[in-house]
Design an enzyme around this catalytic site. Structure first.
Site, PDB file in Angstrom:
ATOM      1  N   LYS A  32       0.812  -1.220   0.000  1.00  0.00           N
ATOM      2  CA  LYS A  32       0.000   0.000   0.000  1.00  0.00           C
ATOM      3  C   LYS A  32       0.850   1.276   0.000  1.00  0.00           C
ATOM      4  O   LYS A  32       0.422   2.302  -0.531  1.00  0.00           O
ATOM      5  CB  LYS A  32      -0.954   0.013   1.203  1.00  0.00           C
ATOM      6  N   ASP A  42     -10.085   2.944   1.922  1.00  0.00           N
ATOM      7  CA  ASP A  42     -10.223   2.472   3.310  1.00  0.00           C
ATOM      8  C   ASP A  42     -10.717   3.603   4.209  1.00  0.00           C
ATOM      9  O   ASP A  42     -11.437   3.376   5.177  1.00  0.00           O
ATOM     10  CB  ASP A  42      -8.864   2.002   3.856  1.00  0.00           C
TER      11      ASP A  42
HETATM   12  P1  NAP Z   1       0.048  -2.921   9.997  1.00  0.00           P
HETATM   13  O1  NAP Z   1       0.317  -1.682   9.220  1.00  0.00           O
HETATM   14  O2  NAP Z   1       1.071  -3.983  10.057  1.00  0.00           O
HETATM   15  O3  NAP Z   1      -0.279  -2.438  11.523  1.00  0.00           O
HETATM   16  C1  NAP Z   1      -0.525  -3.385  12.523  1.00  0.00           C
HETATM   17  C2  NAP Z   1      -0.946  -2.687  13.817  1.00  0.00           C
HETATM   18  O4  NAP Z   1      -1.314  -3.707  14.752  1.00  0.00           O
HETATM   19  C3  NAP Z   1       0.163  -1.883  14.481  1.00  0.00           C
HETATM   20  O5  NAP Z   1      -0.412  -0.811  15.180  1.00  0.00           O
HETATM   21  C4  NAP Z   1       0.760  -2.912  15.466  1.00  0.00           C
HETATM   22  O6  NAP Z   1       1.395  -2.321  16.579  1.00  0.00           O
HETATM   23  C5  NAP Z   1      -0.493  -3.617  15.930  1.00  0.00           C
HETATM   24  N1  NAP Z   1      -0.241  -4.957  16.436  1.00  0.00           N
HETATM   25  C6  NAP Z   1      -0.059  -6.073  15.691  1.00  0.00           C
HETATM   26  N2  NAP Z   1       0.111  -7.145  16.515  1.00  0.00           N
HETATM   27  C7  NAP Z   1       0.033  -6.670  17.781  1.00  0.00           C
HETATM   28  C8  NAP Z   1       0.123  -7.286  19.059  1.00  0.00           C
HETATM   29  N3  NAP Z   1       0.322  -8.595  19.204  1.00  0.00           N
HETATM   30  N4  NAP Z   1      -0.029  -6.504  20.147  1.00  0.00           N
HETATM   31  C9  NAP Z   1      -0.221  -5.175  20.030  1.00  0.00           C
HETATM   32  N5  NAP Z   1      -0.320  -4.531  18.836  1.00  0.00           N
HETATM   33  C10 NAP Z   1      -0.195  -5.275  17.725  1.00  0.00           C
HETATM   34  O7  NAP Z   1      -1.290  -3.638   9.497  1.00  0.00           O
HETATM   35  P2  NAP Z   1      -2.591  -2.935   8.860  1.00  0.00           P
HETATM   36  O8  NAP Z   1      -2.449  -2.842   7.386  1.00  0.00           O
HETATM   37  O9  NAP Z   1      -2.884  -1.695   9.629  1.00  0.00           O
HETATM   38  O10 NAP Z   1      -3.715  -4.047   9.135  1.00  0.00           O
HETATM   39  C11 NAP Z   1      -4.182  -4.287  10.448  1.00  0.00           C
HETATM   40  C12 NAP Z   1      -5.432  -5.157  10.391  1.00  0.00           C
HETATM   41  O11 NAP Z   1      -6.473  -4.461   9.716  1.00  0.00           O
HETATM   42  C13 NAP Z   1      -5.248  -6.478   9.622  1.00  0.00           C
HETATM   43  O12 NAP Z   1      -5.887  -7.486  10.352  1.00  0.00           O
HETATM   44  C14 NAP Z   1      -5.967  -6.212   8.303  1.00  0.00           C
HETATM   45  O13 NAP Z   1      -6.491  -7.411   7.734  1.00  0.00           O
HETATM   46  C15 NAP Z   1      -7.099  -5.324   8.774  1.00  0.00           C
HETATM   47  N6  NAP Z   1      -7.682  -4.468   7.706  1.00  0.00           N
HETATM   48  C16 NAP Z   1      -9.015  -4.577   7.485  1.00  0.00           C
HETATM   49  C17 NAP Z   1      -9.604  -3.773   6.532  1.00  0.00           C
HETATM   50  C18 NAP Z   1     -11.082  -3.894   6.267  1.00  0.00           C
HETATM   51  O14 NAP Z   1     -11.553  -3.428   5.218  1.00  0.00           O
HETATM   52  N7  NAP Z   1     -11.876  -4.457   7.179  1.00  0.00           N
HETATM   53  C19 NAP Z   1      -8.851  -2.854   5.786  1.00  0.00           C
HETATM   54  C20 NAP Z   1      -7.477  -2.763   6.062  1.00  0.00           C
HETATM   55  C21 NAP Z   1      -6.902  -3.580   7.032  1.00  0.00           C
HETATM   56  P3  NAP Z   1       2.942  -1.856  16.502  1.00  0.00           P
HETATM   57  O15 NAP Z   1       2.934  -0.500  15.856  1.00  0.00           O
HETATM   58  O16 NAP Z   1       3.372  -1.843  17.904  1.00  0.00           O
HETATM   59  O17 NAP Z   1       3.635  -2.889  15.676  1.00  0.00           O
END
Ligand code: NAP
Length: 267
Positions: A68, A104
């Protein structure tokens, strides 16, 4: 029928094989009588993916993890909202000019609009890509945002970008909010027992939304429901972002009920 005039759309990601994009976009194309097909491509590099769009005249693409951000430098034009968020999830091929958008952002806010966002205290858990889109969407609706995140530096940077307060993850139980949105992957399959927000801080007046949609009822939403909160599942955002993509590509709004039922009845 697929023939020589069929237009190609796709999702680029890695992994991409789990994507629900093909199921809902192909159902929507069929429903609208549009001669197009949507495929999932698991690619290694953003540059190669964009070159494929140009070479094969792919008319539009969804972009997912981990491209992205890296896809942006290869496009011809970036929508100002996507530029502010720092991420593109949609490519539109307008006669060879590749334009990048972020659907999004509006999709995250759409399911919350009926509950009101302006002036409400909205706690966003997480500071990754999804959090940035959600935070910009909530900021555009004049929500009073609190960011909390495991990695403080990232959380503080996002809070600064959207003029929000930052509260360290260790102090989450003290947060008093009208709306809580989990934007982390906590609770996602296979770690379905994990919860991103302390249950003791959930109160019946809250609206609790999860962006995770596998499973649909996350531990957070189950717990919030038991506490009497209003809940919004991650499929609402997923379908809203896909519907906005479909409209950018075709100029036609898809049937979102059909998209939802298609996902729920497809393995
Ligand atoms: P990302 O950029 O990798 O960010 C992940 C986030 O989750 C960060 O804030 C990370 O914290 C936190 N995190 C992950 N594991 C953790 C843990 N064990 N404990 C505490 N914090 C944790 O990922 P993303 O693109 O934002 O996606 C996140 C989620 O959103 C995914 O599950 C994705 O499938 C979902 N999503 C859904 C939609 C939808 O349309 N429904 C759209 C986009 C994304 P740190 O900063 O500390 O690493």
């Amino acid at each position: 029928m697929i023939d020589a005039a069929t237009r190609l759309y796709c999702v680029f990601g890695n992994p991409a094989r789990h994507s629900k994009g093909p199921v809902i976009h192909n159902a929507a194309f069929k429903n609208k009588g549009i001669n197009a097909v949507y495929l999932a491509f698991e690619v290694q590099h953003a540059a190669g993916a964009v070159q494929a769009v140009r070479t094969l005249d792919i008319r539009g693409a969804s972009v997912t993890i981990p491209f992205k951000e890296s896809i942006m430098e290869h496009l011809d034009w970036i929508d100002p909202t996507a530029r502010a968020i720092g991420a593109v999830n949609t490519i539109v091929n307008e006669d060879g000019v590749l334009k990048g958008y972020n659907t999004d952002c509006q999709a995250a806010v759409a399911p919350l609009i009926p509950f009101g966002v302006s002036g409400k205290v909205v706690c966003i858990v997480g500071a990754g890509g999804a959090a940035r889109a959600v935070a910009h969407g909530i900021a555009a609706q004049d929500g009073d945002i609190i960011i909390t995140n495991r990695t403080e530096q990232k959380g503080q940077a996002l809070a600064e970008a959207v003029n929000a307060r930052f509260i360290p993850a260790g102090e989450m139980a003290s947060i008093r909010a009208d709306v809580v949105i989990n934007t982390t992957s906590i609770g996602m399959t296979p770690k379905v027992d994990e919860i991103s927000f302390p249950p003791e801080a959930l109160i019946p007046e809250m609206v609790v939304m999860d962006v995770v949609y596998t499973p649909l009822r996350t531990r957070l939403l189950e717990t919030a429901e038991q506490k009497g909160c209003t809940t919004i599942d991650g499929l609402s955002m997923f379908i809203a972002q896909a519907a906005a993509q479909f409209e950018l590509w075709t100029g036609t709004a898809p049937d979102t009920d059909l998209m939802r039922s298609t996902i729920l009845t497809t393995d």
